[in-house]
Design an enzyme around this catalytic site. Structure first.
Site, short mmCIF file in Angstrom:
data_model
loop_
_atom_site.label_atom_id
_atom_site.label_comp_id
_atom_site.label_asym_id
_atom_site.label_seq_id
_atom_site.Cartn_x
_atom_site.Cartn_y
_atom_site.Cartn_z
N LEU A 71 -1.10 2.71 10.72
CA LEU A 71 -0.97 3.94 9.94
C LEU A 71 -1.54 5.17 10.64
O LEU A 71 -1.52 6.25 10.07
CB LEU A 71 -1.66 3.77 8.58
CG LEU A 71 -1.00 2.75 7.64
CD1 LEU A 71 -1.77 2.66 6.34
CD2 LEU A 71 0.45 3.12 7.37
N THR A 120 -5.26 -6.06 6.83
CA THR A 120 -5.15 -5.45 8.15
C THR A 120 -5.67 -4.01 8.11
O THR A 120 -5.50 -3.25 9.06
CB THR A 120 -3.70 -5.46 8.65
OG1 THR A 120 -2.86 -4.82 7.66
CG2 THR A 120 -3.20 -6.87 8.89
N TYR A 121 -6.28 -3.63 6.97
CA TYR A 121 -6.86 -2.30 6.79
C TYR A 121 -5.83 -1.20 6.97
O TYR A 121 -6.12 -0.14 7.51
CB TYR A 121 -8.06 -2.09 7.72
CG TYR A 121 -9.18 -3.04 7.39
CD1 TYR A 121 -10.00 -2.82 6.29
CD2 TYR A 121 -9.37 -4.19 8.14
CE1 TYR A 121 -11.00 -3.72 5.95
CE2 TYR A 121 -10.37 -5.10 7.81
CZ TYR A 121 -11.19 -4.84 6.72
OH TYR A 121 -12.17 -5.74 6.39
N HIS A 122 -4.61 -1.45 6.51
CA HIS A 122 -3.56 -0.44 6.52
C HIS A 122 -3.20 -0.06 5.08
O HIS A 122 -2.04 -0.02 4.71
CB HIS A 122 -2.32 -0.97 7.26
CG HIS A 122 -2.54 -1.16 8.72
ND1 HIS A 122 -1.59 -1.68 9.55
CD2 HIS A 122 -3.60 -0.90 9.51
CE1 HIS A 122 -2.05 -1.74 10.79
NE2 HIS A 122 -3.28 -1.28 10.78
N PHE A 123 -4.22 0.21 4.29
CA PHE A 123 -3.98 0.59 2.90
C PHE A 123 -3.22 1.90 2.82
O PHE A 123 -3.47 2.83 3.59
CB PHE A 123 -5.31 0.74 2.14
CG PHE A 123 -6.05 -0.55 1.95
CD1 PHE A 123 -5.40 -1.66 1.43
CD2 PHE A 123 -7.38 -0.66 2.31
CE1 PHE A 123 -6.09 -2.85 1.23
CE2 PHE A 123 -8.07 -1.85 2.11
CZ PHE A 123 -7.42 -2.95 1.58
#
Length: 202
Positions: free
Chosen positions: A180, A135-138
Site C-alpha cells: 500500500l 500483512t499489515y496492508h489494512f
C-alpha cells in the site's frame, strides 16, 4: 521468514505480546544459524506463502476512549466471511500441487508446515485459523464513496466535518492486491493537488 513465523507457530496468542518469549525464540534461531549443520540444512529450504489478496471479511475500527492518545479498538474480523477460510485452504492445496511438480520435487525439498499428514479440510482450516497473520496492508477503514456513500467524498473530505480530509490508505474503497505504499503516496499527491486547487487565489 523463520524469525517472523516461528514465535507465532509455537507460542499461544497470550504469550506473543508483552512477553520476552518471542525475542528469546528469535535469539535462539540466530544462534542456531551460526552452526554449519543448520546452514547446510536450510540452504535447500524454501517457502511458499499463501496470501489472501482480496478478503471478503470486514472488520471494525472504533474509538478506544475519549482521549486522542487512547489506542483504537481494532477488530480485523478475520474469517467473518467463510469464503476467506475456504480460499486459503484451497491455496494450501494449490501450493502443494505446485511444490509437488517434478521440477521442485527433484530438488529434494519436503513439506515442513503444515505437514504432509494434514490433509483433511478440517485440519487445514484449524491450521489456517491458528497461524494466519496480517500483512499489515489494512485499508478502507473510512472508505471513499460517491452519491453520499462512504466516510469521505471524491475530494477526500470527511462528510459532516468541516475542514477535515483524509489522505491515506483508509480511504481506499476496495483493497488492492499490492503493497500500500505506492497507492498511499498517490492519494497523498492527489490530496495535495486538491488542496492547492481549493486555496483562495490572490
Amino acid at each position: 521468514m523463520m524469525m517472523r513465523l516461528l514465535p507465532t507457530l509455537v507460542l499461544p496468542p497470550s504469550l506473543r505480546e508483552r512477553s520476552p518469549l518471542p525475542e528469546g525464540i528469535r535469539g535462539a534461531v540466530s544462534l542456531a544459524f551460526e552452526r554449519e549443520l543448520v546452514r547446510s540444512f536450510v540452504a535447500r529450504l524454501y517457502g511458499m506463502v499463501v496470501i489472501l489478496g482480496k478478503p471478503k471479511s470486514r472488520g471494525r475500527v472504533r474509538l478506544g476512549g475519549p482521549r486522542a492518545e487512547d489506542p483504537a479498538r481494532i477488530d480485523p474480523g478475520y474469517f467473518s466471511d467463510s469464503e476467506d477460510l475456504e480460499t486459503l485452504v484451497e491455496g494450501i492445496r494449490l501450493a502443494r500441487r505446485i511444490t509437488g511438480a517434478p521440477a521442485l520435487r527433484e530438488w529434494g525439498a519436503q513439506e515442513l508446515f503444515p505437514g504432509r499428514w494434514m490433509t483433511s479440510t478440517k485440519l487445514l482450516e484449524g491450521f489456517v485459523r491458528a497461524n494466519a497473520m496480517t500483512t499489515y496492508h489494512f485499508a478502507g477503514t473510512c472508505e471513499l464513496g460517491a452519491d453520499g456513500r462512504g466516510v469521505v467524498d471524491e475530494q477526500l473530505r470527511v462528510r459532516g466535518v468541516e475542514g477535515l480530509r483524509v489522505a491515506d490508505a483508509s480511504v481506499i474503497p476496495v483493497v488492492p492486491v499490492s503493497a500500500l505504499n505506492a497507492p498511499s503516496m498517490l492519494i497523498g499527491y492527489r490530496a495535495a493537488d486538491m488542496l492547492l486547487r481549493a486555496r483562495p487565489q490572490g
